[in-house]
Design a protein around this motif. Structure first.
Motif, PDB file in Angstrom:
ATOM      1  N   LYS A 155     -16.528 -74.632  -2.647  1.00  8.10           N
ATOM      2  CA  LYS A 155     -15.648 -74.730  -3.805  1.00  8.10           C
ATOM      3  C   LYS A 155     -16.458 -74.998  -5.073  1.00  8.10           C
ATOM      4  O   LYS A 155     -16.224 -74.381  -6.115  1.00  8.10           O
ATOM      5  N   ALA A 156     -17.436 -75.894  -4.973  1.00  5.83           N
ATOM      6  CA  ALA A 156     -18.281 -76.228  -6.125  1.00  5.83           C
ATOM      7  C   ALA A 156     -19.126 -75.043  -6.593  1.00  5.83           C
ATOM      8  O   ALA A 156     -19.516 -74.978  -7.759  1.00  5.83           O
ATOM      9  N   SER A 157     -19.374 -74.096  -5.691  1.00  9.22           N
ATOM     10  CA  SER A 157     -20.180 -72.926  -6.053  1.00  9.22           C
ATOM     11  C   SER A 157     -19.392 -71.927  -6.896  1.00  9.22           C
ATOM     12  O   SER A 157     -19.955 -70.982  -7.434  1.00  9.22           O
ATOM     13  N   GLY A 158     -18.062 -72.110  -6.970  1.00  9.05           N
ATOM     14  CA  GLY A 158     -17.226 -71.193  -7.741  1.00  9.05           C
ATOM     15  C   GLY A 158     -16.650 -70.050  -6.935  1.00  9.05           C
ATOM     16  O   GLY A 158     -16.074 -69.121  -7.496  1.00  9.05           O
ATOM     17  N   ALA A 159     -16.761 -70.109  -5.613  1.00  9.56           N
ATOM     18  CA  ALA A 159     -16.210 -69.048  -4.763  1.00  9.56           C
ATOM     19  C   ALA A 159     -14.700 -68.962  -4.930  1.00  9.56           C
ATOM     20  O   ALA A 159     -14.036 -69.954  -5.251  1.00  9.56           O
ATOM     21  N   GLU A 160     -14.154 -67.779  -4.720  1.00 13.93           N
ATOM     22  CA  GLU A 160     -12.703 -67.585  -4.769  1.00 13.93           C
ATOM     23  C   GLU A 160     -12.094 -68.169  -3.495  1.00 13.93           C
ATOM     24  O   GLU A 160     -12.300 -67.648  -2.393  1.00 13.93           O
ATOM     25  N   ILE A 161     -11.359 -69.250  -3.625  1.00 11.96           N
ATOM     26  CA  ILE A 161     -10.761 -69.919  -2.474  1.00 11.96           C
ATOM     27  C   ILE A 161      -9.481 -69.187  -2.075  1.00 11.96           C
ATOM     28  O   ILE A 161      -8.600 -68.954  -2.893  1.00 11.96           O
TER      29      ILE A 161
END
Length: 80
Positions: free
Chosen positions: A45-51
């Protein structure tokens, strides 16, 4: 890339159906099993991935989450 045997623990018909989906590129997911799903999810989540799905307890006894990587591949992470 398939990280499991399609027929492993499945009937011949189920394994054949799964193999056909994978071969056609219709089953586009990678499933991983970390030691700590919540910590892994927070890193992703912290990496900016699309959750796609936050950690969720499933009725079949696993907790899982899902996201899309930068190449738009669905990645599912499960912890039993």
């Amino acid at each position: 890339m398939v990280l499991f045997q399609p027929h492993g623990g499945r009937s011949q018909a189920e394994g054949d159906a799964l193999l056909a989906l994978v071969t056609q590129g219709l089953l586009q997911a990678a499933i991983f099993n970390p030691d700590d799903l919540d910590a892994t999810f927070e890193n992703i989540k912290a990496s900016g991935a699309e959750i796609i799905e936050e950690p969720t307890s499933q009725p079949w006894g696993v907790q899982d989450c899902a996201f899309r990587n930068p190449s738009d591949n669905l990645v599912q992470i499960a912890q039993a």
